[in-house]
Design a protein around this motif. Structure first.
Motif, PDB file in Angstrom:
ATOM      1  N   GLY A   8       6.623  29.072  34.599  1.00 39.35           N
ATOM      2  CA  GLY A   8       6.954  27.950  35.470  1.00 39.35           C
ATOM      3  C   GLY A   8       7.177  28.297  36.921  1.00 39.35           C
ATOM      4  O   GLY A   8       7.756  27.497  37.665  1.00 39.35           O
ATOM      5  N   ALA A  21       4.598  27.334  31.522  1.00 38.78           N
ATOM      6  CA  ALA A  21       5.841  26.690  31.082  1.00 38.78           C
ATOM      7  C   ALA A  21       5.524  25.736  29.937  1.00 38.78           C
ATOM      8  O   ALA A  21       4.554  24.986  30.001  1.00 38.78           O
ATOM      9  CB  ALA A  21       6.496  25.943  32.235  1.00 38.78           C
ATOM     10  N   CYS A  23       6.386  22.712  28.186  1.00 36.28           N
ATOM     11  CA  CYS A  23       7.075  21.416  28.158  1.00 36.28           C
ATOM     12  C   CYS A  23       6.152  20.344  27.575  1.00 36.28           C
ATOM     13  O   CYS A  23       4.946  20.551  27.446  1.00 36.28           O
ATOM     14  CB  CYS A  23       7.506  21.012  29.572  1.00 36.28           C
ATOM     15  N   GLY A  74      21.380  23.353  30.954  1.00 37.26           N
ATOM     16  CA  GLY A  74      20.260  23.986  30.288  1.00 37.26           C
ATOM     17  C   GLY A  74      20.754  24.822  29.112  1.00 37.26           C
ATOM     18  O   GLY A  74      21.913  25.220  29.057  1.00 37.26           O
ATOM     19  N   CYS A 175      14.967  25.180  20.222  1.00 41.18           N
ATOM     20  CA  CYS A 175      14.499  24.379  21.350  1.00 41.18           C
ATOM     21  C   CYS A 175      13.052  23.911  21.200  1.00 41.18           C
ATOM     22  O   CYS A 175      12.668  22.886  21.774  1.00 41.18           O
ATOM     23  CB  CYS A 175      14.650  25.168  22.648  1.00 41.18           C
ATOM     24  N   ALA A 203      17.492  21.837  23.665  1.00 43.12           N
ATOM     25  CA  ALA A 203      17.305  21.582  25.096  1.00 43.12           C
ATOM     26  C   ALA A 203      16.511  20.314  25.334  1.00 43.12           C
ATOM     27  O   ALA A 203      15.634  19.954  24.552  1.00 43.12           O
ATOM     28  CB  ALA A 203      16.598  22.761  25.758  1.00 43.12           C
ATOM     29  N   THR A 205      14.796  20.205  28.031  1.00 41.67           N
ATOM     30  CA  THR A 205      13.718  20.771  28.840  1.00 41.67           C
ATOM     31  C   THR A 205      12.352  20.599  28.209  1.00 41.67           C
ATOM     32  O   THR A 205      11.414  20.113  28.846  1.00 41.67           O
ATOM     33  CB  THR A 205      13.987  22.270  29.067  1.00 41.67           C
ATOM     34  N   LYS A 206      12.208  21.014  26.959  1.00 34.46           N
ATOM     35  CA  LYS A 206      10.895  21.030  26.316  1.00 34.46           C
ATOM     36  C   LYS A 206      10.517  19.648  25.794  1.00 34.46           C
ATOM     37  O   LYS A 206       9.397  19.181  25.978  1.00 34.46           O
ATOM     38  CB  LYS A 206      10.891  22.032  25.153  1.00 34.46           C
ATOM     39  N   ALA A 211      12.595  20.136  32.922  1.00 35.32           N
ATOM     40  CA  ALA A 211      13.139  21.475  33.151  1.00 35.32           C
ATOM     41  C   ALA A 211      13.973  21.560  34.422  1.00 35.32           C
ATOM     42  O   ALA A 211      14.985  22.269  34.472  1.00 35.32           O
ATOM     43  CB  ALA A 211      11.997  22.490  33.213  1.00 35.32           C
ATOM     44  N   ARG A 214      17.873  20.482  34.257  1.00 35.87           N
ATOM     45  CA  ARG A 214      18.767  21.439  33.600  1.00 35.87           C
ATOM     46  C   ARG A 214      19.779  20.748  32.693  1.00 35.87           C
ATOM     47  O   ARG A 214      20.857  20.333  33.112  1.00 35.87           O
ATOM     48  CB  ARG A 214      19.522  22.317  34.611  1.00 35.87           C
TER      49      ARG A 214
END
Length: 357
Positions: A8, A21, A23, A74, A175, A203, A205-206, A211, A214
């Motif tokens: 990322g 990254a 995601c 995060g 995650c 998370a 994030t994914k 991302a 956080r």
């Protein structure tokens, strides 16, 4: 900053299509963007300590009680917070795996023992032999990062019981479990209430491609542990914006379903196309693909405007191992075309050298 090399890094590679990254390829949901933007009207105020509304929403999403949830800036922050709360003296890690486990353990002067997974990149039965009274904590990533491999379900349950018998904390990073087909059958979430030494990492994030905001959370049935963790972090670690984004994201059930279906279909297509090119593709079950290729592949991909993850800085890996995210169909096709061109050029260059001899 060398130890903080991750995927990322678009800031150093702004002209590249980012496959480094992992995601949700659908991108951040519009409702999440709007909720985060609207929350700025409240940015003059401190966030509510402990994030009770967010915990309640996460608990509802996970089917647990809110006192089993801890929130973090995060999932990475939670890894460090957990290490400060437990203060382990000796830890067991697999190689390769996510680098922040090692970094967090080193920050509390913990001695680390490594289990080398070998050519299969899978945990075998002999892993249990390392679970002795001398070990205080074990970190497992399931599916593993960067390999995308899952721990066998029955073996994982045996490891959980072995850790319980020897008072070892078992931290399982789930995650990427959202993108695994029938992932709920591999999750240890049903065992949280019966195993107080079990801690699960999750998370936003994914799952929601957020991302930069956080936001992550941990799940545990160990109230004392969660209280110790919250005492090890500043009271306002979840920003007003992150909380608003998280609350909006948890409502995006259709978005998650579409993202998971997209990843699962595109992953198999992309793996096959990469195998057809002669790359050493592993059987990833996550939203990314782990493979071996030419040692200069990262540089060549960057020259073609594509950023992939060079995995040579993972403990246990050498140069020539890489990871790519599963993205939208047209983006995946661009990756395949670039790889095909690079490998063809390499082959032609090699043929030319042979002729010169």
């Amino acid at each position: 900053m060398k130890r903080h090399i991750h995927g990322g890094d678009i800031y150093q590679n702004q002209s590249c299509l980012d496959f480094s990254a992992n995601c949700n390829p659908l991108g951040i949901p519009e409702a999440v963007v709007k909720a985060a933007a609207k929350s700025l009207n409240q940015a003059a105020n401190y966030p509510q300590v402990g994030s009770p509304l967010l915990k309640e929403a996460i608990a509802g999403y996970e089917g647990l009680s809110s006192d089993m949830v801890v929130c973090g800036n995060g999932a990475a922050e939670l890894i460090y917070t957990l290490c400060r709360a437990v203060k382990p003296g000796r830890a067991l890690l697999t190689a390769p795996t996510f680098a922040e486990y090692e970094a967090a353990l080193c920050s509390v002067d913990c001695q680390i023992f490594w289990y080398q997974m070998g050519e299969s990149f899978e945990i075998q039965e002999d892993f249990a032999e390392l679970l002795t009274e001398n070990i205080d904590i074990v970190f497992l990533c399931n599916p593993n990062n960067p390999t995308g491999k899952l721990v066998d379900g029955e073996l994982l349950k045996r490891l959980l019981k072995a850790c319980a018998q020897k008072s070892i904390y078992l931290v399982v990073d789930e995650c990427f479990m959202d993108f695994v087909e029938n992932g709920e059958t591999y999750s240890l979430k049903p065992y949280l209430r019966d195993y107080p030494q079990l801690f699960l990492l999750k998370a936003f994030t994914k799952r929601y491609a957020m991302a930069g905001i956080r936001l992550g959370y941990g799940l545990s049935g160990n109230q004392e542990l969660l209280q110790r963790m919250e005492s090890c972090v500043q009271p306002w670690n979840i920003s007003v914006m992150a909380e608003a984004a998280g609350l909006a994201a948890l409502k995006e059930t259709e978005y998650v379903r579409r993202g998971v279906e997209l990843v699962q279909s595109q992953r198999e297509l992309l793996k096959q196309k990469m195998r057809d090119l002669g790359l050493g593709v592993q059987d990833s079950r996550a939203n990314y693909i782990f493979f071996s290729g030419p040692e200069k592949l990262w540089e060549e991909c960057r020259r073609h405007g594509i950023l992939i993850r060079d995995c040579s800085n993972y403990t246990g890996l050498d140069k020539g191992w890489y990871r790519v995210a599963v993205r939208m169909p047209e983006e995946n096709e661009r990756l395949v075309q670039a790889l095909a061109q690079i490998l063809t050029d390499d082959e032609n260059a090699g043929t030319g050298k042979e002729k010169e001899k």
